[in-house]
Design an enzyme around this catalytic site. Sequence first.
Site, short mmCIF file in Angstrom:
data_model
loop_
_atom_site.label_atom_id
_atom_site.label_comp_id
_atom_site.label_asym_id
_atom_site.label_seq_id
_atom_site.Cartn_x
_atom_site.Cartn_y
_atom_site.Cartn_z
N HIS A 98 0.81 -1.23 0.00
CA HIS A 98 0.00 0.00 0.00
C HIS A 98 0.85 1.28 0.00
CE1 HIS A 98 -3.64 -2.23 0.46
NE2 HIS A 98 -3.32 -2.72 1.64
N ASP B 294 -3.09 -10.60 -2.40
CA ASP B 294 -3.63 -10.09 -1.14
C ASP B 294 -5.09 -9.69 -1.36
OD1 ASP B 294 -2.33 -8.70 1.59
OD2 ASP B 294 -4.10 -7.63 0.86
N HIS C 93 -6.53 -7.12 -0.42
CA HIS C 93 -6.60 -5.69 -0.71
C HIS C 93 -5.81 -5.38 -1.99
CE1 HIS C 93 -6.93 -6.09 3.75
NE2 HIS C 93 -7.97 -5.31 3.53
N ASP D 220 -4.74 -12.65 3.58
CA ASP D 220 -5.97 -12.13 4.17
C ASP D 220 -7.21 -12.38 3.30
OD1 ASP D 220 -4.88 -10.36 2.39
OD2 ASP D 220 -4.85 -8.65 3.74
ZN ZN Z 1 -4.27 -7.04 2.74
#
Ligand code: ZN
Length: 314
Positions: free
Chosen positions: A130, A167, A169, A250
């Site tokens: 990120h 991931d 995200h 995740d």
């Molecule tokens: Zn994540």
Amino acid sequence: MSTLFVTHPAFLDHRPGVGHPERPQRVSAIEEALAAPRFDRLARELAPLRDDVEAAIVRAHGPEHLLRVKAAAGREDFPYAFDDDTAISAGSLEAAYRAVGAGLLAVDRVFDPAHEARNAFLAVRPPGHHAERNRVMGFCLFNNIAAAALYARKRHGAGRVAIVDFDVHHGNGTQQIFWEDRDVFFGSTHEMPLFPYTGEVSETGAGNIVNAPLRSGDGGARFREAMEARILPALDAFRPDLILVSAGFDAHFADPLGDLRLTEEDFAWITLKLVEAADRCCDGRLVSFLEGGYNLDALERSSAAHVAALAQGA
Ligand code: ZN
């Protein structure tokens, strides 16, 4: 040839605060999983503090971002929060430097002509995907995988580097850093809508970016379909000299931060697919970075399945 596992006790000293999901025990859970006898043949190294780590960070982020993080790390009122998600403690700068250093080390190892390590898994924290060029974000200080991609290009002459991110995200930071870079492929599956609210199919950069968003509750069959229909063919067509993986666990059904409902078998499946792609394109060279994964039991089982699949391919 073998699979290399890289971690370091310093990763336990990055403490973003009581109750924060990105906690030191994540790395301990992975170490415990990989202490099982079936992992006896892994090569193991400690994540180094390297002289060239700041140069590698500057390559991905520019000098101002590095100075900002260093200045925050020099404070005395820890944990210090950059934003609602991202905070640092006294040990965070060393951990972050070693997380980037682990990537540089692993890239050196998979490009070593002696070929002792064919691929690698790095249990590092803080995670990286990120972190944007000029901004810490979503638990991430430096974009570990972006720094490794740029280092592979500079130090080992890798003309084309592919990054695959599974991931839950979207890897917004990695996408942003390589938005107009035709020599870096970025392919991502992720849940949408979900933090950081980027990763639409329409986000294609200079044609080097492939986003395959999934919906809450989609599960393993949809995940595999997205990989097989969109990401893996584009990865093969790109013909990279190195494959890097943002391995967030995740997307597991037990994870509290996402709802993609994958299983360890799904993580083993995608890992083998990526290992096979690396065999076809780049002599097996693949380096995998821990990103998310916040249920400790799921993280333990998922990382074991991931590393077992890497080792099977090595
Ligand atoms: Zn994540």
